[in-house]
Design an enzyme around this catalytic site. Structure first.
Site, PDB file in Angstrom:
ATOM      1  N   HIS A  70     -10.651  22.300  26.118  1.00  0.00           N
ATOM      2  CA  HIS A  70     -10.765  23.462  25.233  1.00  0.00           C
ATOM      3  C   HIS A  70     -10.552  22.995  23.793  1.00  0.00           C
ATOM      4  O   HIS A  70      -9.829  22.027  23.543  1.00  0.00           O
ATOM      5  CB  HIS A  70      -9.701  24.499  25.581  1.00  0.00           C
ATOM      6  CG  HIS A  70      -9.940  25.213  26.873  1.00  0.00           C
ATOM      7  ND1 HIS A  70      -9.393  26.444  27.134  1.00  0.00           N
ATOM      8  CD2 HIS A  70     -10.656  24.881  27.978  1.00  0.00           C
ATOM      9  CE1 HIS A  70      -9.758  26.847  28.334  1.00  0.00           C
ATOM     10  NE2 HIS A  70     -10.519  25.900  28.880  1.00  0.00           N
ATOM     11  N   GLU A  72      -8.752  24.145  21.406  1.00  0.00           N
ATOM     12  CA  GLU A  72      -7.353  24.125  20.971  1.00  0.00           C
ATOM     13  C   GLU A  72      -6.628  22.884  21.465  1.00  0.00           C
ATOM     14  O   GLU A  72      -5.907  22.226  20.694  1.00  0.00           O
ATOM     15  CB  GLU A  72      -6.606  25.360  21.500  1.00  0.00           C
ATOM     16  CG  GLU A  72      -7.198  26.675  21.065  1.00  0.00           C
ATOM     17  CD  GLU A  72      -8.138  27.296  22.096  1.00  0.00           C
ATOM     18  OE1 GLU A  72      -8.101  28.521  22.254  1.00  0.00           O
ATOM     19  OE2 GLU A  72      -8.909  26.552  22.731  1.00  0.00           O
ATOM     20  N   CYS A 100      -6.241  30.957  25.658  1.00  0.00           N
ATOM     21  CA  CYS A 100      -5.945  31.247  27.065  1.00  0.00           C
ATOM     22  C   CYS A 100      -4.510  30.801  27.376  1.00  0.00           C
ATOM     23  O   CYS A 100      -3.812  30.243  26.526  1.00  0.00           O
ATOM     24  CB  CYS A 100      -6.936  30.518  27.973  1.00  0.00           C
ATOM     25  SG  CYS A 100      -6.714  28.720  27.994  1.00  0.00           S
ATOM     26  N   CYS A 103      -3.922  26.986  26.811  1.00  0.00           N
ATOM     27  CA  CYS A 103      -3.853  26.598  25.403  1.00  0.00           C
ATOM     28  C   CYS A 103      -2.611  27.169  24.712  1.00  0.00           C
ATOM     29  O   CYS A 103      -1.957  26.477  23.933  1.00  0.00           O
ATOM     30  CB  CYS A 103      -5.125  27.035  24.689  1.00  0.00           C
ATOM     31  SG  CYS A 103      -6.582  26.144  25.280  1.00  0.00           S
TER      32      CYS A 103
END
Length: 169
Positions: A70, A72, A100, A103
């Site tokens: 991801h 992040e 999410c 993260c």
């Protein structure tokens, strides 16, 4: 300028939007556009310390065959390596979509100082929408949060991507 509501038994921190928030969110959106072009879910991230960009990233789950790729997480990894410190207490992470659970957990573990995000994720958001990990008093760290910076632009790119995805299936 708004206040973050009291959430999940604890007192959320009041955070002020800065003049530079929009500037750095534009850079995160450029990362999201690049992800869009690479057929990745268009989420982009930028980490800044003292008005200096230390990391930029975008989603790469498909291209890396990595469920943890991801934007992040990739930005946090790069930021920690660049600073030589896993603690990012003086850093601000700009990301186009509400993080999410994975993260948000990484942000707490990295002791991130501040999070600025664009649009909410009603289904999977772990900062405000579904869960409130960034300022859960049961965890060992809380993060200052600003949401809604360039919200429409951040939501629009996600909508365009999923419309495109549905029409190509």
């Amino acid at each position: 300028m708004g206040r973050i509501p009291e959430i999940h038994k604890g007192q959320a921190k009041t955070v002020v939007k800065t003049v530079m928030d929009k500037h750095y969110m534009r850079l995160a959106l450029k990362e999201a556009e690049a992800a869009f072009e690479e057929n990745e879910v268009p989420v982009g991230a930028v980490i800044v310390i003292e008005d200096r960009i230390i990391a930029t990233a975008r989603n790469r789950r498909e291209s890396a065959c990595d469920p943890t790729a991801h934007a992040e997480l990739m930005a946090i990894r790069e930021g920690a390596q660049r600073t030589g410190n896993w603690r990012l207490t003086d850093a601000t992470l700009y990301v186009t979509k509400e993080p999410c659970v994975m993260c948000a957990g990484a942000m707490v573990n990295a002791r991130l100082g501040r999070l600025v995000y664009g649009c909410e994720d009603e289904r999977y958001g772990a900062v405000k929408s579904r869960f409130q990990l960034a300022y859960d008093p049961n965890l060992n760290h809380t993060i200052k949060v600003v949401s809604g910076i360039m919200e429409k632009e951040c939501a629009d790119i996600l909508t365009r991507f999923f419309v495109k995805l549905r029409t190509t299936l």
